[in-house]
Design a protein around this motif. Sequence first.
Motif, PDB file in Angstrom:
ATOM      1  N   ILE A 140      -1.951   9.805  -3.873  1.00 14.77           N
ATOM      2  CA  ILE A 140      -2.104   8.596  -3.059  1.00 14.77           C
ATOM      3  C   ILE A 140      -3.597   8.405  -2.775  1.00 14.77           C
ATOM      4  O   ILE A 140      -4.372   9.368  -2.855  1.00 14.77           O
ATOM      5  CB  ILE A 140      -1.283   8.679  -1.740  1.00 14.77           C
ATOM      6  N   PRO A 141      -4.013   7.157  -2.501  1.00 16.38           N
ATOM      7  CA  PRO A 141      -3.206   5.946  -2.383  1.00 16.38           C
ATOM      8  C   PRO A 141      -3.054   5.249  -3.728  1.00 16.38           C
ATOM      9  O   PRO A 141      -3.749   5.549  -4.692  1.00 16.38           O
ATOM     10  CB  PRO A 141      -4.045   5.091  -1.424  1.00 16.38           C
ATOM     11  N   LEU A 175       0.849  -1.190   0.000  1.00 19.52           N
ATOM     12  CA  LEU A 175       0.000   0.000   0.000  1.00 19.52           C
ATOM     13  C   LEU A 175       0.881   1.235   0.000  1.00 19.52           C
ATOM     14  O   LEU A 175       1.640   1.471   0.941  1.00 19.52           O
ATOM     15  CB  LEU A 175      -0.904  -0.004   1.232  1.00 19.52           C
ATOM     16  N   SER A 196      -8.786   5.579  -5.193  1.00 25.48           N
ATOM     17  CA  SER A 196      -9.202   4.830  -3.997  1.00 25.48           C
ATOM     18  C   SER A 196     -10.422   3.961  -4.235  1.00 25.48           C
ATOM     19  O   SER A 196     -10.479   2.826  -3.750  1.00 25.48           O
ATOM     20  CB  SER A 196      -9.458   5.803  -2.836  1.00 25.48           C
ATOM     21  N   PRO A 236      -1.431   9.269   5.320  1.00 26.41           N
ATOM     22  CA  PRO A 236      -2.679   9.231   6.092  1.00 26.41           C
ATOM     23  C   PRO A 236      -3.626  10.388   5.778  1.00 26.41           C
ATOM     24  O   PRO A 236      -3.853  11.286   6.586  1.00 26.41           O
ATOM     25  CB  PRO A 236      -2.198   9.261   7.547  1.00 26.41           C
ATOM     26  N   VAL A 260       2.959  -1.252   4.362  1.00 24.41           N
ATOM     27  CA  VAL A 260       2.733   0.153   4.052  1.00 24.41           C
ATOM     28  C   VAL A 260       4.034   0.800   3.616  1.00 24.41           C
ATOM     29  O   VAL A 260       5.069   0.653   4.270  1.00 24.41           O
ATOM     30  CB  VAL A 260       2.173   0.897   5.281  1.00 24.41           C
ATOM     31  N   ALA A 282      -6.922   1.640   3.792  1.00 24.79           N
ATOM     32  CA  ALA A 282      -6.465   0.990   5.018  1.00 24.79           C
ATOM     33  C   ALA A 282      -7.626   0.317   5.734  1.00 24.79           C
ATOM     34  O   ALA A 282      -7.496  -0.800   6.261  1.00 24.79           O
ATOM     35  CB  ALA A 282      -5.783   2.008   5.927  1.00 24.79           C
ATOM     36  N   TYR A 310       1.077   4.972   0.461  1.00 24.20           N
ATOM     37  CA  TYR A 310       0.117   5.573   1.378  1.00 24.20           C
ATOM     38  C   TYR A 310       0.628   6.840   2.059  1.00 24.20           C
ATOM     39  O   TYR A 310       1.820   6.992   2.315  1.00 24.20           O
ATOM     40  CB  TYR A 310      -0.186   4.504   2.444  1.00 24.20           C
ATOM     41  N   GLY A 317      -6.534   7.825   1.676  1.00 26.09           N
ATOM     42  CA  GLY A 317      -5.691   6.746   2.175  1.00 26.09           C
ATOM     43  C   GLY A 317      -6.398   5.914   3.226  1.00 26.09           C
ATOM     44  O   GLY A 317      -6.303   4.674   3.226  1.00 26.09           O
ATOM     45  N   HIS A 318      -7.125   6.566   4.122  1.00 25.36           N
ATOM     46  CA  HIS A 318      -7.840   5.841   5.176  1.00 25.36           C
ATOM     47  C   HIS A 318      -8.815   4.824   4.596  1.00 25.36           C
ATOM     48  O   HIS A 318      -8.979   3.728   5.137  1.00 25.36           O
ATOM     49  CB  HIS A 318      -8.628   6.818   6.053  1.00 25.36           C
ATOM     50  N   LEU A 371      -1.884   0.957  -5.001  1.00 27.82           N
ATOM     51  CA  LEU A 371      -1.718  -0.385  -4.457  1.00 27.82           C
ATOM     52  C   LEU A 371      -1.037  -1.279  -5.483  1.00 27.82           C
ATOM     53  O   LEU A 371      -1.348  -1.210  -6.679  1.00 27.82           O
ATOM     54  CB  LEU A 371      -3.082  -0.947  -4.060  1.00 27.82           C
TER      55      LEU A 371
END
Length: 216
Positions: free
Chosen positions: A52-53, A4, A65, A8, A28, A16, A6, A12-13, A55
């Motif tokens: 971001i994010p 990930l 996301s 915060p 991470v 996660a 990432y 991003g959350h 993957l």
Amino acid sequence: MIRLLYFPTLNGHKVAIALEEMGLPYEVEIVDILKGEQDAVAFRAVNPNGKIPALVDGDVRVFESAAILQYLGRKTGRFYPADEGVRTQVDSWLFWQMAGLGPMSGQLNWFTRAAQHPDREPAETSLPIHRFRKETERLFAVLEKALEDRDYLCGDYSIADMCVWPWIEKYPDNGGGLDAHPAIADWHARIAERPAVQRALDVGADVIAAYQNKAS
């Protein structure tokens, strides 16, 4: 192992939360957007949009996301219903957040901060702030109506809830406050109690804490 990429932030959350809820092992890699690391060649190879994010899962590269949430839902068969009728509702709420609540609320916050500059007009008389505040309030009303008769957006808890929840968690006052939206408040509290959500919010918290310590 899933990697990930990432920082915060609210987007991003979301990811996660999904990874924690689905019980997937992941590592991470912090991409410090405050230092411009999103512009690094290696990161742009995963996300050409430089946000971001993102993957990485073996040969799979995913950015945006909501697309990551869909991918993880398909991969695990969890929180993304196989029934097409329900899945399309989940998708609708994903795109509602990505195209509506996120941009409107984000722009409201940006213009509110920018308008505090002494050389600029007062915040509440700013035309952009007025525009984004009214639209965000409208979107909160849409969400309130949707949650009046259900615990979660699409019946059972799903990636739709994971997608929307961080924006309510971070900026509850943007749409007029949760006191004015009891259904949203109940839904928000219900999700906040989930252990996976609490673990997800801790991911990268040390990075933000370090910046706050420098500023103090």
